[in-house]
Every structure is written in structure tokens, then in C-alpha cells.
Design a protein around this motif. Structure first.
Motif, PDB file in Angstrom:
ATOM      1  N   ASP A  41       0.654  -1.045   0.165  1.00  0.00           N
ATOM      2  CA  ASP A  41      -0.343  -0.373  -0.124  1.00  0.00           C
ATOM      3  C   ASP A  41       0.763   1.536  -0.333  1.00  0.00           C
ATOM      4  OD1 ASP A  41      -2.895  -1.363  -0.440  1.00  0.00           O
ATOM      5  OD2 ASP A  41      -2.376  -1.791   1.533  1.00  0.00           O
ATOM      6  N   ILE A  42       2.595   1.295  -0.029  1.00  0.00           N
ATOM      7  CA  ILE A  42       3.144   2.208  -0.040  1.00  0.00           C
ATOM      8  C   ILE A  42       4.003   2.453  -0.996  1.00  0.00           C
ATOM      9  CG2 ILE A  42       5.152   3.193   1.692  1.00  0.00           C
ATOM     10  CD1 ILE A  42       4.807   1.402   3.365  1.00  0.00           C
ATOM     11  N   TYR A  43       3.534   3.853  -1.250  1.00  0.00           N
ATOM     12  CA  TYR A  43       4.141   4.218  -2.885  1.00  0.00           C
ATOM     13  C   TYR A  43       4.292   6.377  -2.961  1.00  0.00           C
ATOM     14  CZ  TYR A  43      -0.781   6.780  -3.247  1.00  0.00           C
ATOM     15  OH  TYR A  43      -1.820   7.273  -3.421  1.00  0.00           O
ATOM     16  N   VAL A  44       4.319   6.632  -4.147  1.00  0.00           N
ATOM     17  CA  VAL A  44       5.717   7.497  -4.024  1.00  0.00           C
ATOM     18  C   VAL A  44       3.739   8.419  -4.818  1.00  0.00           C
ATOM     19  CG1 VAL A  44       6.892   9.295  -4.681  1.00  0.00           C
ATOM     20  CG2 VAL A  44       7.612   6.734  -3.756  1.00  0.00           C
ATOM     21  N   ARG A  45       4.010  10.078  -4.361  1.00  0.00           N
ATOM     22  CA  ARG A  45       3.230  10.969  -4.709  1.00  0.00           C
ATOM     23  C   ARG A  45       3.890  11.725  -5.269  1.00  0.00           C
ATOM     24  NH1 ARG A  45      -2.329  11.258  -2.155  1.00  0.00           N
ATOM     25  NH2 ARG A  45      -1.225  12.739  -1.083  1.00  0.00           N
ATOM     26  N   ARG A  46       3.962  12.972  -6.151  1.00  0.00           N
ATOM     27  CA  ARG A  46       5.257  13.905  -6.241  1.00  0.00           C
ATOM     28  C   ARG A  46       6.036  13.822  -5.341  1.00  0.00           C
ATOM     29  NH1 ARG A  46      -0.423  18.018  -7.009  1.00  0.00           N
ATOM     30  NH2 ARG A  46      -0.824  17.507  -8.776  1.00  0.00           N
ATOM     31  N   GLN A  47       6.822  12.783  -5.045  1.00  0.00           N
ATOM     32  CA  GLN A  47       7.846  12.563  -4.363  1.00  0.00           C
ATOM     33  C   GLN A  47       7.559  12.960  -2.639  1.00  0.00           C
ATOM     34  OE1 GLN A  47       7.801  15.782  -6.170  1.00  0.00           O
ATOM     35  NE2 GLN A  47       8.751  13.997  -8.265  1.00  0.00           N
ATOM     36  N   HIS A  48       6.852  12.701  -2.449  1.00  0.00           N
ATOM     37  CA  HIS A  48       6.557  12.201  -1.418  1.00  0.00           C
ATOM     38  C   HIS A  48       6.189  10.397  -0.711  1.00  0.00           C
ATOM     39  CE1 HIS A  48       6.086  16.439   0.011  1.00  0.00           C
ATOM     40  NE2 HIS A  48       6.290  17.043  -0.775  1.00  0.00           N
ATOM     41  N   ILE A  49       6.336  10.047   0.527  1.00  0.00           N
ATOM     42  CA  ILE A  49       6.486   8.705   0.765  1.00  0.00           C
ATOM     43  C   ILE A  49       4.681   8.898   1.164  1.00  0.00           C
ATOM     44  CG2 ILE A  49       6.660   6.398   2.071  1.00  0.00           C
ATOM     45  CD1 ILE A  49       8.871   8.100  -0.139  1.00  0.00           C
ATOM     46  N   VAL A  50       3.887   8.078   0.414  1.00  0.00           N
ATOM     47  CA  VAL A  50       2.105   7.947   0.975  1.00  0.00           C
ATOM     48  C   VAL A  50       1.521   6.985   0.894  1.00  0.00           C
ATOM     49  CG1 VAL A  50       1.740  10.581   0.109  1.00  0.00           C
ATOM     50  CG2 VAL A  50       0.743   8.270  -1.549  1.00  0.00           C
ATOM     51  N   ALA A  51       0.155   6.488   1.127  1.00  0.00           N
ATOM     52  CA  ALA A  51      -0.213   5.207   1.310  1.00  0.00           C
ATOM     53  C   ALA A  51      -1.417   5.494   1.135  1.00  0.00           C
ATOM     54  CB  ALA A  51       0.485   4.146   2.868  1.00  0.00           C
ATOM     55  N   ARG A  52      -2.266   3.760   1.010  1.00  0.00           N
ATOM     56  CA  ARG A  52      -3.454   3.626   0.647  1.00  0.00           C
ATOM     57  C   ARG A  52      -3.867   2.906   2.516  1.00  0.00           C
ATOM     58  NH1 ARG A  52      -4.423  -0.419  -1.325  1.00  0.00           N
ATOM     59  NH2 ARG A  52      -6.774   0.080  -2.307  1.00  0.00           N
ATOM     60  N   MET A  53      -4.162   3.293   3.335  1.00  0.00           N
ATOM     61  CA  MET A  53      -4.334   3.490   4.611  1.00  0.00           C
ATOM     62  C   MET A  53      -6.216   3.191   4.639  1.00  0.00           C
ATOM     63  SD  MET A  53      -1.496   5.033   6.906  1.00  0.00           S
ATOM     64  CE  MET A  53      -1.546   6.813   6.484  1.00  0.00           C
ATOM     65  N   LYS A  54      -6.514   2.027   5.959  1.00  0.00           N
ATOM     66  CA  LYS A  54      -7.291   2.031   6.467  1.00  0.00           C
ATOM     67  C   LYS A  54      -8.272   2.269   8.105  1.00  0.00           C
ATOM     68  CE  LYS A  54     -10.108  -0.334   3.160  1.00  0.00           C
ATOM     69  NZ  LYS A  54     -10.605  -1.227   3.011  1.00  0.00           N
ATOM     70  N   ASP A  55      -9.189   2.882   8.589  1.00  0.00           N
ATOM     71  CA  ASP A  55      -9.120   3.557   9.680  1.00  0.00           C
ATOM     72  C   ASP A  55      -9.647   2.857   9.996  1.00  0.00           C
ATOM     73  OD1 ASP A  55      -9.448   4.455  11.842  1.00  0.00           O
ATOM     74  OD2 ASP A  55      -9.394   6.340  10.905  1.00  0.00           O
ATOM     75  N   VAL A  56      -9.161   1.543  11.174  1.00  0.00           N
ATOM     76  CA  VAL A  56      -9.607   0.748  12.112  1.00  0.00           C
ATOM     77  C   VAL A  56      -9.759   1.268  12.689  1.00  0.00           C
ATOM     78  CG1 VAL A  56      -8.262  -0.892  10.468  1.00  0.00           C
ATOM     79  CG2 VAL A  56      -7.592  -0.420  12.424  1.00  0.00           C
ATOM     80  N   THR A  57     -10.758   2.208  13.697  1.00  0.00           N
ATOM     81  CA  THR A  57     -10.275   2.514  14.839  1.00  0.00           C
ATOM     82  C   THR A  57     -12.056   2.126  15.482  1.00  0.00           C
ATOM     83  OG1 THR A  57      -9.033   4.586  14.543  1.00  0.00           O
ATOM     84  CG2 THR A  57     -10.350   4.681  16.427  1.00  0.00           C
ATOM     85  N   VAL A  58     -12.289   1.913  16.249  1.00  0.00           N
ATOM     86  CA  VAL A  58     -13.541   1.431  17.026  1.00  0.00           C
ATOM     87  C   VAL A  58     -13.933   2.030  18.532  1.00  0.00           C
ATOM     88  CG1 VAL A  58     -13.436  -0.528  15.021  1.00  0.00           C
ATOM     89  CG2 VAL A  58     -13.176  -1.271  17.666  1.00  0.00           C
ATOM     90  N   ALA A  59     -15.234   1.424  18.453  1.00  0.00           N
ATOM     91  CA  ALA A  59     -15.888   1.339  19.938  1.00  0.00           C
ATOM     92  C   ALA A  59     -14.337   1.543  20.756  1.00  0.00           C
ATOM     93  CB  ALA A  59     -17.275   1.299  20.153  1.00  0.00           C
ATOM     94  N   ARG A  60     -14.718   2.002  22.117  1.00  0.00           N
ATOM     95  CA  ARG A  60     -13.424   1.120  23.226  1.00  0.00           C
ATOM     96  C   ARG A  60     -14.378   0.493  24.195  1.00  0.00           C
ATOM     97  NH1 ARG A  60     -10.543   6.710  25.478  1.00  0.00           N
ATOM     98  NH2 ARG A  60     -11.216   8.286  23.745  1.00  0.00           N
ATOM     99  N   ASP A  61     -13.561  -0.580  24.878  1.00  0.00           N
ATOM    100  CA  ASP A  61     -14.172  -1.193  26.436  1.00  0.00           C
ATOM    101  C   ASP A  61     -14.530  -1.699  25.250  1.00  0.00           C
ATOM    102  OD1 ASP A  61     -13.078   0.945  27.697  1.00  0.00           O
ATOM    103  OD2 ASP A  61     -15.190   1.199  27.597  1.00  0.00           O
ATOM    104  N   LEU A  62     -14.816  -3.009  24.202  1.00  0.00           N
ATOM    105  CA  LEU A  62     -14.391  -4.348  24.291  1.00  0.00           C
ATOM    106  C   LEU A  62     -14.054  -5.176  24.241  1.00  0.00           C
ATOM    107  CD1 LEU A  62     -15.905  -3.295  20.463  1.00  0.00           C
ATOM    108  CD2 LEU A  62     -17.153  -2.676  22.172  1.00  0.00           C
ATOM    109  N   SER A  63     -14.129  -6.355  24.123  1.00  0.00           N
ATOM    110  CA  SER A  63     -13.494  -7.634  24.470  1.00  0.00           C
ATOM    111  C   SER A  63     -12.385  -7.582  23.511  1.00  0.00           C
ATOM    112  CB  SER A  63     -14.598  -8.976  24.365  1.00  0.00           C
ATOM    113  OG  SER A  63     -14.344  -9.368  23.585  1.00  0.00           O
ATOM    114  N   ILE A  64     -11.749  -8.161  23.521  1.00  0.00           N
ATOM    115  CA  ILE A  64     -10.454  -8.083  22.709  1.00  0.00           C
ATOM    116  C   ILE A  64     -10.184  -8.480  21.102  1.00  0.00           C
ATOM    117  CG2 ILE A  64      -9.931 -10.435  23.096  1.00  0.00           C
ATOM    118  CD1 ILE A  64      -7.431  -7.410  21.495  1.00  0.00           C
TER     119      ILE A  64
END
Length: 336
Positions: A41-64
Motif C-alpha cells: 500500500d506504500i507508494y510515492v506521489r510527487r516525491q512524497h511517501i504516501v499510503a493507502r490506509m484504512k482507519d480501523v478505529t472502533v468503539a472502546r471497552d470491547l473484548s479483544i
């Protein structure tokens, strides 16, 4: 903070026994934004290091397990965040071995702008089984060659059992015990492992190392180190009929009290680890001798937590927060 994890697909991970899952869970519990990406997912755009990332933040206080199910669902959504990696506060490099050299090359130019665990250059050095050669007085007798006749002579002269290890494998793959008591099979094994049918330059180098008999009864010791200090440890014992202690090879984990000699070993290698930016590593020891330094996605936190009734991931994230904040403040001061 925004904390990203370069790692394997979430679907194939058992969060109960996975160190990366424990680290992500702790970040999520603290209210950090947790981002997921794979090496490709890591690549270069106009000499900048960028990435395709997914936000996997969810609600707190859950079981693992609940947390992981929701994180997987978030990762499977179509929405992708395209961000410059230098905007992150911290980046965990947790892709299972072998090391992905392509991603390391992408990340190297920004290694001083984002706090990474572990440093890309350090991982290139520490990824190899040859890294233990920096500490020759701490390791068992070790030889490396691609010459079958030389390897056979080494084993003959040693006179006892030795272990053959292919340099490019992990998780105990391809490790076998050999001796001169079975000379015909020994020759075949050596020729097979080095690829003796190939031209000399194309053959695979293999490590031949003294077999430490204590591994059968006492197993090996995995010591996790954070910023040069001991974080925790466990003993791993092999299953019946085997000498390999790796959990993936059937080994079982037990509580372990670190010995004075093991502490000395950790102190001795500490300066080199820190100099190479290897902040979070797993050391493998047998009979108080250093066998391997694991810096590519070292594991053991969930099992040690259960054995010792502790939560080591809290110390890891404490450290990462402190280092990320210090780096951010340093960059801001440099801009003034």
C-alpha cells in the motif's frame, strides 16, 4: 495520535495470541486513531511517501475478540485514507517475516520524520540470522558456508550433534539436527540444503550451529526487550519427538524467571540494539546462549501476559507515545 500498523491481513490473525492485535487494541483503548496498511500500500506521489490506509478505529471497552471483529469489518469497507506517512505520529512495522525489502526502501527516506518500531535500516541488519555474529562470545559455535565438503568437515571435526539452519527462513522452518552417526543421510541433507547442483555462486548459504542439549528438557527462553530494557520473558518447550520450541511448530509456553546470566546478555547487546534503532525485539536463548534476535514482528506479549498476569502492551504504547511526542516537538523546534 495517529498510529499506523504495516502488517498482514487482519482476517488471518487470532487476536487472542497476536502481539500486534494487543498493541492495536491498547492504542484504540487510549483513543488514538488506528490505521492499517500492507507493504504494497506504500507508494510515492510527487516525491512524497504516501499510503493507502484504512482507519480501523472502533468503539472502546470491547473484548479483544469483539474489537478485532469490528476492526476487520472496518478494514473491509471501501473507504481508503490516502495520507502522507510523515503526517503520522508513529508507525509499527509488524509484517510477519520475511522482511519486505520494498517497503523498507520506501520508508527509509522518512525514518527521521516518523517514529518507527523498528527503524527500517536496523531491521535490514537485524532481520538476518547473521546479526548474532555481532556478539560472538554470547552464541554457540557457529559456521556458515555453501560448500558441502567444508560443511561436512565442520560437522566431522565437531564430533557431536549440530543444527542446520537455512538463513532465509523463520518460525523454525527447515531447522534440523544432524550428526556423523548417519553419514549417508548427512551428505544428502547438506547437498539438498545448499543446492549443490547449482553453480557455487547460486547456492544457498546455511548455518551449522552447535546443538545445545538443554533445549530438549528446558526448552528455550524468549525475552522481549523494549528500548534496551527487559519487558518480559517466557520459556518455550518442544513437543514430544522434536527439539524445535517455536509455538508454530507445536511448542508450549511456560512462565520463566530470568537468570542473572540472561540479564547480563541483555545488557551486553543493549547498546547495539539501540544504535540500530531496534526498540522492540525478541531474544531467543538456549542454555543461556544467544540463538537469535527477532526484530521483524517479534511476538509473545499475549502469552507472557497470561503467564505473569501483566499487560506489557501498556508499556510499549507508553514508550511509543513518549518517543512520538519528543520527535514532534523536535521537528517543531527546528522549524522556528
Amino acid at each position: 495520535m495517529q498510529i499506523a500498523f504495516v502488517m498482514d491481513r487482519l482476517e488471518g490473525i487470532d487476536p487472542v495470541f497476536e502481539t500486534t492485535a494487543a498493541l492495536m487494541y491498547e492504542c484504540n483503548q487510549r483513543g488514538h486513531s488506528v490505521l492499517f496498511l500492507e507493504p504494497h500500500d506504500i507508494y510515492v506521489r510527487r516525491q512524497h511517501i504516501v499510503a493507502r490506509m484504512k482507519d480501523v478505529t472502533v468503539a472502546r471497552d470491547l473484548s479483544i475478540k469483539q474489537y478485532w471483529d469490528k476492526a476487520v469489518a472496518r478494514q473491509q469497507e471501501e473507504s481508503i485514507s490516502f495520507e502522507e506517512l510523515t503526517e503520522l505520529d508513529a508507525l509499527f512495522l509488524r509484517k510477519d517475516p520475511p522482511l519486505n525489502y520494498s517497503s523498507v526502501e520506501f520508508l527509509a527516506p522518512i525514518r527521521n520524520q516518523v517514529f518507527m518500531v523498528n527503524d527500517p535500516f536496523g531491521m535490514v541488519l537485524g532481520n538476518s540470522k547473521l546479526y548474532t555474529l555481532n556478539f560472538p562470545d554470547l552464541t554457540p559455535e557457529t559456521h556458515i558456508s555453501r560448500d558441502p565438503s567444508r560443511l561436512r568437515k565442520i560437522i566431522d571435526n565437531f564430533g557431536g550433534d549440530m543444527v542446520i539452519k537455512p538463513l532465509g527462513r523463520f518460525g523454525g522452518q527447515g531447522i534440523i539436527k544432524v550428526s556423523t552417526r548417519d553419514p549417508e543421510n548427512l551428505n544428502s541433507l547438506i547437498h539438498y540444503y545448499v543446492g549443490a547442483h547449482k553453480p557455487y555462486a547460486d547456492r544457498e548459504q546455511i548455518m551449522v550451529q552447535e546443538y545445545l542439549k538443554g533445549v530438549k528438557e528446558k526448552g528455550d527462553v524468549r525475552i522481549l526487550m523494549l528500548n534496551g530494557e527487559i519487558l518480559g520473558a517466557m520459556c518455550r518447550k518442544p513437543p514430544d519427538g522434536s527439539f524445535r520450541t517455536n509455538i508454530h511448530a507445536g511448542g508450549k509456553a511456560f512462565a520463566h524467571a530470568i537468570t542473572a546470566r540472561e540479564r547480563q546478555i541483555c545488557e551486553q547487546i543493549r547498546p547495539r540494539l539501540l544504535a540500530d534503532g531496534l526498540y522492540f525485539v525478541g531474544l531467543d536463548l538456549i542454555d543461556e546462549k544467544l540463538i537469535e534476535v527477532n526484530c521483524v514482528s517479534p511476538g509473545g506479549i499475549p502469552r507472557i501476559n497470561r503467564l505473569e498476569n501483566i499487560r506489557m502492551e501498556t508499556r510499549v504504547i507508553d514508550f511509543v507515545e513518549q518517543m512520538a511526542l519528543a520527535r514532534k516537538q523536535s521537528r517543531q523546534a527546528a522549524l522556528k
